[in-house]
Design a protein around this motif. Structure first.
Motif, PDB file in Angstrom:
ATOM      1  N   SER A   1      38.286  44.684  43.677  1.00 40.36           N
ATOM      2  CA  SER A   1      38.762  43.558  42.873  1.00 40.36           C
ATOM      3  C   SER A   1      39.463  42.528  43.737  1.00 40.36           C
ATOM      4  CB  SER A   1      39.706  44.070  41.780  1.00 40.36           C
ATOM      5  OG  SER A   1      39.027  44.922  40.881  1.00 40.36           O
TER       6      SER A   1
ATOM      7  N   LEU B   1      36.920  40.475  45.541  1.00 39.97           N
ATOM      8  CA  LEU B   1      36.284  39.513  44.642  1.00 39.97           C
ATOM      9  C   LEU B   1      37.203  38.327  44.361  1.00 39.97           C
ATOM     10  CD1 LEU B   1      34.586  41.940  42.108  1.00 39.97           C
ATOM     11  CD2 LEU B   1      33.407  40.359  43.643  1.00 39.97           C
ATOM     12  N   ILE B   2      38.491  38.588  44.196  1.00 35.60           N
ATOM     13  CA  ILE B   2      39.450  37.515  43.947  1.00 35.60           C
ATOM     14  C   ILE B   2      39.496  36.560  45.142  1.00 35.60           C
ATOM     15  CG2 ILE B   2      41.903  37.003  43.639  1.00 35.60           C
ATOM     16  CD1 ILE B   2      42.103  39.624  42.031  1.00 35.60           C
TER      17      ILE B   2
ATOM     18  N   LEU C   1      36.242  34.611  45.239  1.00 36.05           N
ATOM     19  CA  LEU C   1      36.236  33.606  44.177  1.00 36.05           C
ATOM     20  C   LEU C   1      37.111  32.419  44.559  1.00 36.05           C
ATOM     21  CD1 LEU C   1      35.378  32.799  41.320  1.00 36.05           C
ATOM     22  CD2 LEU C   1      37.328  34.095  40.440  1.00 36.05           C
TER      23      LEU C   1
ATOM     24  N   LEU D   1      35.319  30.347  47.115  1.00 37.29           N
ATOM     25  CA  LEU D   1      34.213  29.608  46.490  1.00 37.29           C
ATOM     26  C   LEU D   1      34.734  28.401  45.723  1.00 37.29           C
ATOM     27  CD1 LEU D   1      31.201  29.394  45.774  1.00 37.29           C
ATOM     28  CD2 LEU D   1      31.637  30.947  43.849  1.00 37.29           C
ATOM     29  N   VAL D   2      35.823  28.595  44.979  1.00 42.09           N
ATOM     30  CA  VAL D   2      36.422  27.495  44.216  1.00 42.09           C
ATOM     31  C   VAL D   2      36.870  26.374  45.157  1.00 42.09           C
ATOM     32  CG1 VAL D   2      38.415  26.839  42.818  1.00 42.09           C
ATOM     33  CG2 VAL D   2      37.096  28.875  42.230  1.00 42.09           C
TER      34      VAL D   2
ATOM     35  N   LEU E   1      35.127  40.180  37.066  1.00 43.49           N
ATOM     36  CA  LEU E   1      35.419  39.297  38.197  1.00 43.49           C
ATOM     37  C   LEU E   1      34.124  38.871  38.885  1.00 43.49           C
ATOM     38  CD1 LEU E   1      38.545  41.043  39.785  1.00 43.49           C
ATOM     39  CD2 LEU E   1      38.475  38.772  38.722  1.00 43.49           C
ATOM     40  N   ALA E   2      33.201  39.816  39.021  1.00 45.67           N
ATOM     41  CA  ALA E   2      31.909  39.499  39.641  1.00 45.67           C
ATOM     42  C   ALA E   2      31.101  38.545  38.765  1.00 45.67           C
ATOM     43  CB  ALA E   2      31.121  40.780  39.901  1.00 45.67           C
TER      44      ALA E   2
ATOM     45  N   LEU F   1      32.346  36.324  36.781  1.00 46.70           N
ATOM     46  CA  LEU F   1      32.985  35.020  36.969  1.00 46.70           C
ATOM     47  C   LEU F   1      32.571  34.399  38.301  1.00 46.70           C
ATOM     48  CD1 LEU F   1      34.957  32.934  35.874  1.00 46.70           C
ATOM     49  CD2 LEU F   1      36.826  34.228  36.921  1.00 46.70           C
ATOM     50  N   LEU F   2      32.429  35.231  39.324  1.00 49.80           N
ATOM     51  CA  LEU F   2      31.975  34.733  40.628  1.00 49.80           C
ATOM     52  C   LEU F   2      30.565  34.166  40.533  1.00 49.80           C
ATOM     53  CD1 LEU F   2      32.508  34.521  43.722  1.00 49.80           C
ATOM     54  CD2 LEU F   2      31.504  36.800  43.930  1.00 49.80           C
TER      55      LEU F   2
ATOM     56  N   THR G   1      30.667  30.939  38.483  1.00 44.14           N
ATOM     57  CA  THR G   1      31.251  29.831  39.247  1.00 44.14           C
ATOM     58  C   THR G   1      30.264  29.303  40.278  1.00 44.14           C
ATOM     59  OG1 THR G   1      33.466  30.774  38.954  1.00 44.14           O
ATOM     60  CG2 THR G   1      33.181  29.153  40.703  1.00 44.14           C
ATOM     61  N   LEU G   2      29.551  30.224  40.929  1.00 49.23           N
ATOM     62  CA  LEU G   2      28.534  29.814  41.904  1.00 49.23           C
ATOM     63  C   LEU G   2      27.449  28.964  41.241  1.00 49.23           C
ATOM     64  CD1 LEU G   2      27.252  29.981  44.737  1.00 49.23           C
ATOM     65  CD2 LEU G   2      26.168  32.126  44.017  1.00 49.23           C
TER      66      LEU G   2
END
Length: 354
Positions: A37, A40-41, A44, A47-48, A302-303, A305-306, A309-310
């Motif tokens: 996790s 992933l955070i 993320l 990426l943001v 979380l994944a 959301l990743l 977001t991508l």
């Protein structure tokens, strides 16, 4: 003459310097975040930063909420896929089940004025097809990958057979449509929270609680981690597999309902757009082991959301769909490779200690 005071002497005692104390609240928060996790955070966040540096539209409230709305379908399917993978199996048919449920819900709405009728029809057909998967795996003893690959094709055919002429079945029930496009707390200055996002959060929270705090959830982890030991502990593996596939099918059916509400039509092609591969990618990115027994719904979300977001970032930047498909394929390869590396490292650790 020594200039070292008591604090200095205390720091040197035992040959080690004194570490600054971490506040208890912060320590408790980080103790609840596993390695997967946390990774992933961090990914993320990076990426943001990368997307936001290229466009000023990313942090607009409507865009952020749209990400949540757009990942709701994938998230619902991924929650069901998480349960199946935790049990040491796989379900490739979830996309096709979503397509069948989408058409079934639309047809039910044409024969009733109640939004609940369409919801019930979609959920029941998803549950039934999920149980059918479980029976193929347990009664016929077909490998889960082969079984659900076969039902993926079969269920997709059924979806097109149910739709007149293979075409989408329109819906006009406003209450039903709000499931997919409705928002709450919508004001002139705030775009509102999507109903489908709240639905995903509720389902994910309920399943996470079930996995962590119920005997059924612990049995899922047990049968995925060590099926032989689970059987000796009195767990009926066949019944568990049927139940697990049933839940996965029902959640895929719920995803199909959201699709129907969003596009205002029962869409038989819902399962032909890589939904199942995206769900598997999210689960594996969340740290779940293909062999079962390891993973969580929180990490899967979380994944999801990743991935969402991508996709949103590439859309904002005007990147062609074909490149998005390539990126998602690379994500799946990366997720599997990371999972294999972790499994090999864990095996080496057991060998050294054994």
């Amino acid at each position: 003459m020594s200039v070292n005071g008591p604090e200095s002497r205390g720091a040197k005692a035992g040959g080690r310097s004194r570490r600054p104390e971490i506040p208890g609240t912060v320590r408790r928060v980080f103790s609840r975040v596993d390695t997967e996790s946390l990774s992933l955070i961090i990914a993320l966040a990076l990426l943001v930063i990368a997307i936001a540096s290229q466009t000023d539209k990313f942090f607009l409230p409507r865009n952020l909420l749209n990400i949540g709305q757009n990942v709701s379908v994938l998230g619902l399917v991924a929650v069901g896929e998480t349960i199946v993978i935790l049990a040491g199996a796989l379900d490739i048919s979830v996309g096709s089940i979503a397509g069948v449920a989408s058409v079934t819900a639309a047809i039910a709405l044409q024969h009733t004025s109640l939004a609940g009728g369409g919801v019930a029809a979609g959920l029941m057909i998803g549950l039934a097809f999920g149980v059918a998967n479980g029976l193929v795996v347990t009664v016929l003893r077909v490998n889960p990958v082969i079984a659900t690959l076969a039902t993926f094709a079969a269920f997709r055919g059924i979806a097109f057979l149910l739709a007149p002429g293979g075409k989408p079945v329109g819906v006009s029930n406003e209450g039903f449509i709000n499931i997919g496009v409705g928002r709450i707390f919508d004001t002139d200055t705030f775009p509102g929270i999507p109903v489908s996002l709240l639905l995903l959060i509720g389902v994910a929270a309920a399943v996470e609680v079930m996995l962590r705090y119920t005997d059924f959830g612990r049995s899922i982890y047990a049968m995925g981690g060590n099926p032989a030991a689970a059987r000796l502990a009195g767990i009926s593996l066949n019944r568990m597999r049927i139940a697990i596939y049933g839940i996965s099918g029902a959640l895929a059916g719920l995803a199909g309902i959201v699709v129907t509400a969003r596009v205002t039509a029962g869409e038989p092609a819902s399962g032909t757009q890589g939904l199942e591969l995206q769900a598997i990618t999210a689960v594996l990115l969340g740290g779940a082991a293909l062999t079962g027994g390891k993973g969580s719904v929180i990490a899967t979300m979380l994944a999801v959301l990743l991935v969402g977001t991508l996709t949103d970032g590439m859309n904002l930047l005007g990147i062609q769909t074909f490149y998005q498909d390539v990126a998602q394929g690379l994500l799946l390869i990366t997720a599997v490779a990371i999972g294999q590396y972790r499994a090999a490292r864990a095996e080496r650790a057991r060998t050294r200690t054994g």
